[in-house]
Scaffold this active site. Sequence first.
Site, short mmCIF file in Angstrom:
data_model
loop_
_atom_site.label_atom_id
_atom_site.label_comp_id
_atom_site.label_asym_id
_atom_site.label_seq_id
_atom_site.Cartn_x
_atom_site.Cartn_y
_atom_site.Cartn_z
N ASN A 1 0.83 -1.21 0.00
CA ASN A 1 0.00 0.00 0.00
C ASN A 1 0.87 1.26 0.00
OD1 ASN A 1 -2.29 1.49 -0.10
ND2 ASN A 1 -2.97 1.02 1.97
N HIS B 1 -8.36 3.94 8.69
CA HIS B 1 -8.88 2.66 8.20
C HIS B 1 -10.32 2.42 8.61
CE1 HIS B 1 -4.73 1.49 7.19
NE2 HIS B 1 -5.29 0.55 6.45
#
Length: 522
Positions: free
Chosen positions: A346, A377
């Site tokens: 990521n 998140h």
Amino acid sequence: MASASATGSATGSALLRPLSDAVRLPLDQVNFVVCQLSALLAAVWFRTYLHASKTSSSVRHVVATLLGLYLAVFCFGWYALHFLVQSGISYCIMVLIGMEHMHRCCFVFALGYLIVCQITRVYIFDYGQYSADFSGPMMIITQKITSLAFEVRDGMFRKDEDLTPSQRDLAVRRMPSLLEYLSYNCNFMGILAGPLCSYKDYISFIEGRAHRTPRPGEDGGAGPPGPGAEPSPNAAVVQKLAVCGLSLLAHLTVSNVLPVEHNIDEHFRATASWPAKALYLYVSLLAARPKYYFAWTLADAINNAAGFGFRGFDRRGAARWDLVSNLRIRQIEGSTSFKMFLDNWNIQTALWLKRVCYERTTWNPTVQTFVLSAVWHGVYPGYYLTFLTAVLVTLAARAVRSNLRHHFLSPPPLKLLYDALTWAATQLAVSYTVAPFVLLSVRPSFAFYSSWYYCLHVACILVLLLLPVKKTQRAREPHGHRPPAGPTKLDESSSGQNSFPTTNHVCSQGPAGAHRHSSGKE
């Protein structure tokens, strides 16, 4: 992607319900994949018929934005309005509030709006549902809003001598128009799954300037083969689509056979040996990764198909199309250190964490960056357990590496043995750390850690108590006059930083100049 039994209702179009029933996958995930494949075709059309050499940048902005909003409405229905509300209010903040405080206000609003939407989705609608829900694209839009706010302030308020080289390179010297702002946030290439890109890179692409000043590769590669030559992305797109196909096949055939939840099965915990537990932990988390490989690689291919993502040429003169790539699979699966895994997983989100948090804070940047990553998140407790564990593992791995690695660099057989042992330790540590991220809830997460007697937590604490921790270069530099660095003591040339699976959905997001991207190798 969820199993066929996950038949939760979708908020977007029901046009593809027959296809969803035929392939036995949830409608929202079918909508996502079809929209991404449609975006891929639209990208080819966009590059062919609306090329910057044939069309004005305004037309390209309008078309990219309208296509993006259409895909968003198809996938998420009226929930797509959240994308416009979040972007519109953030733009008003940028325009109306003074430059001195604009970046903080945008950061607080965008992240706060995202958190409210995540709380609503998780605790009111569908707790635990792995789906392509509307908060996924909002995670990417939040990254873009906050990144651009800092970049505008760097370019229009701060002095150049107070900026790091990376901040100077990314600084935006004029306020974007509303059209440019919406196009950056909501274009069809990245609205569903990203990845994040810098505003300057995106504008250069829209205006047709990206290939004129290519960045050299990490190996110091040469410039373009001819003056004004624009390379074709076709080979890169085909290669990435092949990776997507293999990743999707692996996910559909393996993930259901090796569920992560089996790690906390009472019979398995009571009867399996420690080697069996360790092996299953590794392979079950390995089987959970292809869905991210599929979603991120497809998003990368869409950007490349539109002509975005070119980053210069390597020494052999081959075009590199990894400016907005989000992962490097070979480096991830072959990681021999915790840092190496983080550097290649990521990547764009890791760069965002570095740029808006790590290099701008003065107190314990590693902890603050992990906390921001957890908050961004979502609100599942498992996320916070994962990131708190990751703080310990990161600090301990840094201490072990700085104190021991240099003793094993020669002779070659010893180095080979060291690499084999550190690969196994890294893969097991990563799997142990991210298990709560997949398990989501408090009870199963603690059941997992207790079945392992919190062994990695204890080991990390002992390492930090027994081994001297060497200060990083960042810690020794005065604030405001240090080289760019990330939570795992890296600069942006490694294109990565600390971030774990960057989404709670299969189809959405789970730390640019030549010095902004490189191979990510140790």
